[in-house]
Write a protein that holds these residues in place. Structure first.
Motif, PDB file in Angstrom:
ATOM      1  N   ASP A 161       0.873  -1.278   0.252  1.00 11.22           N
ATOM      2  CA  ASP A 161       0.059  -0.418   0.124  1.00 11.22           C
ATOM      3  C   ASP A 161       1.157   1.214  -0.363  1.00 11.22           C
ATOM      4  O   ASP A 161       0.550   2.368  -0.163  1.00 11.22           O
ATOM      5  N   ASP A 162       2.286   1.240   0.393  1.00  7.85           N
ATOM      6  CA  ASP A 162       2.825   2.224   0.036  1.00  7.85           C
ATOM      7  C   ASP A 162       4.035   2.539  -0.797  1.00  7.85           C
ATOM      8  O   ASP A 162       4.814   3.332  -0.608  1.00  7.85           O
ATOM      9  N   PHE A 163       3.727   1.817  -1.766  1.00  9.92           N
ATOM     10  CA  PHE A 163       4.228   2.082  -3.089  1.00  9.92           C
ATOM     11  C   PHE A 163       3.178   2.311  -4.317  1.00  9.92           C
ATOM     12  O   PHE A 163       1.558   2.104  -4.355  1.00  9.92           O
ATOM     13  N   SER A 164       3.064   3.065  -5.256  1.00 16.66           N
ATOM     14  CA  SER A 164       2.916   3.524  -6.530  1.00 16.66           C
ATOM     15  C   SER A 164       3.725   2.353  -7.391  1.00 16.66           C
ATOM     16  O   SER A 164       4.544   2.207  -7.311  1.00 16.66           O
ATOM     17  N   LEU A 165       2.089   2.472  -8.283  1.00 15.23           N
ATOM     18  CA  LEU A 165       2.486   0.750  -9.133  1.00 15.23           C
ATOM     19  C   LEU A 165       4.009   1.220 -10.220  1.00 15.23           C
ATOM     20  O   LEU A 165       2.800   2.563 -10.972  1.00 15.23           O
ATOM     21  N   GLY A 166       4.519   1.638 -11.306  1.00 15.20           N
ATOM     22  CA  GLY A 166       4.886   1.680 -12.286  1.00 15.20           C
ATOM     23  C   GLY A 166       4.488   2.032 -13.791  1.00 15.20           C
ATOM     24  O   GLY A 166       4.730   2.402 -14.192  1.00 15.20           O
ATOM     25  N   ALA A 167       3.825   1.407 -13.613  1.00 13.90           N
ATOM     26  CA  ALA A 167       2.314   0.570 -14.491  1.00 13.90           C
ATOM     27  C   ALA A 167       2.234   1.619 -14.988  1.00 13.90           C
ATOM     28  O   ALA A 167       1.517   2.726 -16.160  1.00 13.90           O
ATOM     29  N   CYS A 168       1.116   2.386 -13.529  1.00 13.42           N
ATOM     30  CA  CYS A 168       0.169   3.873 -14.408  1.00 13.42           C
ATOM     31  C   CYS A 168       0.634   4.696 -12.516  1.00 13.42           C
ATOM     32  O   CYS A 168      -0.090   4.369 -11.477  1.00 13.42           O
ATOM     33  N   LYS A 169       1.884   4.914 -13.006  1.00 13.30           N
ATOM     34  CA  LYS A 169       2.233   5.770 -11.616  1.00 13.30           C
ATOM     35  C   LYS A 169       2.085   7.573 -12.242  1.00 13.30           C
ATOM     36  O   LYS A 169       2.731   8.163 -12.472  1.00 13.30           O
ATOM     37  N   PHE A 170       1.680   8.082 -10.868  1.00 11.04           N
ATOM     38  CA  PHE A 170       0.842   9.458 -10.829  1.00 11.04           C
ATOM     39  C   PHE A 170       1.933  10.154  -9.679  1.00 11.04           C
ATOM     40  O   PHE A 170       2.033   9.185  -8.807  1.00 11.04           O
ATOM     41  N   TYR A 171       2.078  11.318 -10.124  1.00 11.25           N
ATOM     42  CA  TYR A 171       2.574  12.279  -9.189  1.00 11.25           C
ATOM     43  C   TYR A 171       1.947  13.675  -8.799  1.00 11.25           C
ATOM     44  O   TYR A 171       2.098  13.989  -9.970  1.00 11.25           O
ATOM     45  N   ARG A 172       2.054  14.422  -7.811  1.00 10.15           N
ATOM     46  CA  ARG A 172       2.252  15.266  -7.845  1.00 10.15           C
ATOM     47  C   ARG A 172       3.134  16.166  -8.205  1.00 10.15           C
ATOM     48  O   ARG A 172       4.541  15.699  -7.783  1.00 10.15           O
ATOM     49  N   VAL A 173       3.115  17.483  -9.092  1.00  8.41           N
ATOM     50  CA  VAL A 173       4.468  18.148  -9.810  1.00  8.41           C
ATOM     51  C   VAL A 173       5.433  18.347  -8.792  1.00  8.41           C
ATOM     52  O   VAL A 173       7.117  18.108  -9.248  1.00  8.41           O
ATOM     53  N   THR A 174       5.208  18.899  -7.273  1.00  6.42           N
ATOM     54  CA  THR A 174       5.979  19.135  -6.542  1.00  6.42           C
ATOM     55  C   THR A 174       6.711  17.779  -5.741  1.00  6.42           C
ATOM     56  O   THR A 174       8.035  18.862  -5.451  1.00  6.42           O
ATOM     57  N   CYS A 175       6.359  17.585  -5.505  1.00  7.20           N
ATOM     58  CA  CYS A 175       6.459  15.864  -5.260  1.00  7.20           C
ATOM     59  C   CYS A 175       7.521  15.221  -6.320  1.00  7.20           C
ATOM     60  O   CYS A 175       9.025  14.848  -5.645  1.00  7.20           O
ATOM     61  N   PHE A 176       7.414  15.248  -7.552  1.00  2.00           N
ATOM     62  CA  PHE A 176       8.510  14.976  -9.219  1.00  2.00           C
ATOM     63  C   PHE A 176       9.222  15.735  -8.765  1.00  2.00           C
ATOM     64  O   PHE A 176      10.927  15.174  -9.021  1.00  2.00           O
ATOM     65  N   ARG A 177       9.437  16.994  -8.529  1.00  2.00           N
ATOM     66  CA  ARG A 177      10.493  17.558  -8.483  1.00  2.00           C
ATOM     67  C   ARG A 177      11.646  18.038  -7.735  1.00  2.00           C
ATOM     68  O   ARG A 177      12.889  17.687  -7.843  1.00  2.00           O
ATOM     69  N   GLN A 178      11.059  17.028  -6.158  1.00  2.00           N
ATOM     70  CA  GLN A 178      11.873  17.454  -5.043  1.00  2.00           C
ATOM     71  C   GLN A 178      12.426  15.983  -5.061  1.00  2.00           C
ATOM     72  O   GLN A 178      13.711  15.724  -4.802  1.00  2.00           O
ATOM     73  N   ILE A 179      11.657  14.604  -5.842  1.00  2.00           N
ATOM     74  CA  ILE A 179      12.828  13.274  -5.893  1.00  2.00           C
ATOM     75  C   ILE A 179      13.812  13.277  -6.980  1.00  2.00           C
ATOM     76  O   ILE A 179      14.249  12.491  -6.738  1.00  2.00           O
ATOM     77  N   GLY A 180      13.806  14.304  -7.723  1.00  2.00           N
ATOM     78  CA  GLY A 180      14.605  14.458  -9.065  1.00  2.00           C
ATOM     79  C   GLY A 180      14.207  13.908  -9.684  1.00  2.00           C
ATOM     80  O   GLY A 180      15.025  13.624 -10.350  1.00  2.00           O
ATOM     81  N   GLY A 181      12.634  13.393 -10.099  1.00  2.37           N
ATOM     82  CA  GLY A 181      12.405  13.167 -11.026  1.00  2.37           C
ATOM     83  C   GLY A 181      12.729  11.436 -11.232  1.00  2.37           C
ATOM     84  O   GLY A 181      12.834  10.604 -10.242  1.00  2.37           O
ATOM     85  N   PHE A 182      12.428  10.077 -11.983  1.00  4.60           N
ATOM     86  CA  PHE A 182      13.089   8.836 -11.744  1.00  4.60           C
ATOM     87  C   PHE A 182      14.479   8.109 -12.377  1.00  4.60           C
ATOM     88  O   PHE A 182      15.553   9.007 -13.168  1.00  4.60           O
ATOM     89  N   VAL A 183      15.122   7.642 -12.146  1.00  8.30           N
ATOM     90  CA  VAL A 183      16.317   6.903 -11.402  1.00  8.30           C
ATOM     91  C   VAL A 183      16.363   6.160 -12.878  1.00  8.30           C
ATOM     92  O   VAL A 183      15.551   5.057 -13.441  1.00  8.30           O
ATOM     93  N   PRO A 184      16.880   6.332 -14.187  1.00  4.60           N
ATOM     94  CA  PRO A 184      16.671   5.736 -15.340  1.00  4.60           C
ATOM     95  C   PRO A 184      17.878   4.144 -15.007  1.00  4.60           C
ATOM     96  O   PRO A 184      19.180   3.727 -15.719  1.00  4.60           O
ATOM     97  N   GLU A 185      16.831   3.232 -13.927  1.00  5.27           N
ATOM     98  CA  GLU A 185      18.005   1.904 -14.260  1.00  5.27           C
ATOM     99  C   GLU A 185      16.535   0.962 -13.786  1.00  5.27           C
ATOM    100  O   GLU A 185      15.506   1.376 -13.372  1.00  5.27           O
ATOM    101  N   VAL A 186      17.262  -0.248 -13.750  1.00  7.58           N
ATOM    102  CA  VAL A 186      15.950  -0.759 -13.299  1.00  7.58           C
ATOM    103  C   VAL A 186      15.503  -0.971 -11.532  1.00  7.58           C
ATOM    104  O   VAL A 186      16.161   0.070 -11.049  1.00  7.58           O
ATOM    105  N   MET A 187      14.705  -1.407 -11.378  1.00  6.53           N
ATOM    106  CA  MET A 187      13.766  -0.388  -9.836  1.00  6.53           C
ATOM    107  C   MET A 187      13.430   0.881  -9.856  1.00  6.53           C
ATOM    108  O   MET A 187      13.389   1.116  -8.539  1.00  6.53           O
ATOM    109  N   TRP A 188      13.611   2.077 -10.526  1.00  2.63           N
ATOM    110  CA  TRP A 188      12.964   3.283 -10.642  1.00  2.63           C
ATOM    111  C   TRP A 188      11.992   3.073  -9.889  1.00  2.63           C
ATOM    112  O   TRP A 188      11.759   4.063  -9.381  1.00  2.63           O
ATOM    113  N   ASP A 189      10.623   1.421 -10.105  1.00  2.12           N
ATOM    114  CA  ASP A 189       9.887   2.500  -9.507  1.00  2.12           C
ATOM    115  C   ASP A 189       9.816   1.718  -8.308  1.00  2.12           C
ATOM    116  O   ASP A 189       8.377   1.992  -7.915  1.00  2.12           O
TER     117      ASP A 189
END
Length: 264
Positions: A161-189
């Motif tokens: 429950d404390d994870f969001s799906l990589g297949a359909c992953k929604f982000y609040r833009v403010t949060c997305f900016r703060q985490i620096g986006g997605f890491v281009p590696e396996v397990m990015w999600d």
């Protein structure tokens, strides 16, 4: 392993959120599945402001299907990348996502979503997820739960429950900016959700029936095979620094998943 009927029950009432949403879908050789995803998106009660389909060098009719959708709907766009020579899951998916993202100014959006091109989902999915954000200002990323379609019904895929799906992953833009986006590696999600919580945001996947997404093929099978996908998962756990004993415990726990035994 439990199964459930493949259906989406609508909530009794949902109000329009009026928020600006950017959806980006990295796809490669999804001709057998993409139209169903397009149909699901077109049927949404609240559509995205922009849906960009990033074709990552498909050799089949994927870009043609996307182009036809873009011609019919002005909020759907297609971006084509050069063929890298082979499907590259994990890092390659995020590279394609980032190339699409670079075409936009995130200041113009409230929410962003990374969406796979082989999913089906009900008409209240986007509106329902936006409402989750509206109800909780500390919610940084969210999704529904995912199901595999099988001949005997729909099998729920385990997602904490404390994870969001990589297949359909929604982000609040403010949060997305703060985490620096997605890491281009396996397990990015998985990495993104850990980073999200470290910065004080909530990561959630909700079991509400109208938020479900349905995989049109078994999860992890898009590149070579399910078994290859399990090995890829192992590398991802290594990359994240997961303790070997914890990884072994997960493997043992998941031996009851399809394919039996080797599913772990």
């Amino acid at each position: 392993m439990t199964t459930t009927t493949c259906r989406t029950e609508l909530p009794s009432a949902v109000s329009p959120a009026g928020r600006r949403l950017l959806v980006i879908s990295p796809v490669r050789d999804e001709a057998a599945y993409l139209q169903a995803t397009i149909d699901s998106m077109v049927a949404q009660t609240v559509r995205p402001t922009v849906w960009l389909i990033v074709d990552d060098g498909s050799a089949d009719a994927t870009p043609d299907i996307a182009a036809q959708a873009a011609a019919r709907h002005d909020w759907i766009r297609l971006h084509r990348r050069a063929d890298r020579g082979a499907r590259e899951v994990g890092g390659g998916v995020i590279q394609a996502f980032n190339e699409g993202l670079a075409q936009f100014n995130l200041n113009e959006f409230d929410y962003i979503c990374k969406l796979d091109g082989d999913l089906e989902f009900g008409p209240w999915c986007i509106e329902g997820l936006v409402e989750k954000f509206e109800a909780d200002p500390e919610l940084g990323t969210t999704s529904g739960k995912c199901f595999d379609k099988t001949s005997s019904g729909c099998v729920p895929l385990r997602t904490n429950d404390d994870f969001s799906l990589g297949a359909c992953k929604f982000y609040r833009v403010t949060c997305f900016r703060q985490i620096g986006g997605f890491v281009p590696e396996v397990m990015w999600d998985g990495i993104d959700c850990h980073r999200c919580r470290m910065l004080g945001w909530k990561a959630r996947s909700f079991p509400d029936e109208h938020l479900r997404v349905y995989e049109q093929r078994p999860m992890g099978s898009s590149h070579k095979s399910i078994l290859h996908g399990r090995f890829r998962w192992g590398y991802g756990q290594y990359f994240m620094g997961t303790h070997p004993l914890y990884a072994l415990a997960i493997c043992a726990y998941r031996t009851c998943e399809r394919p039996w035994i080797v599913g772990g």
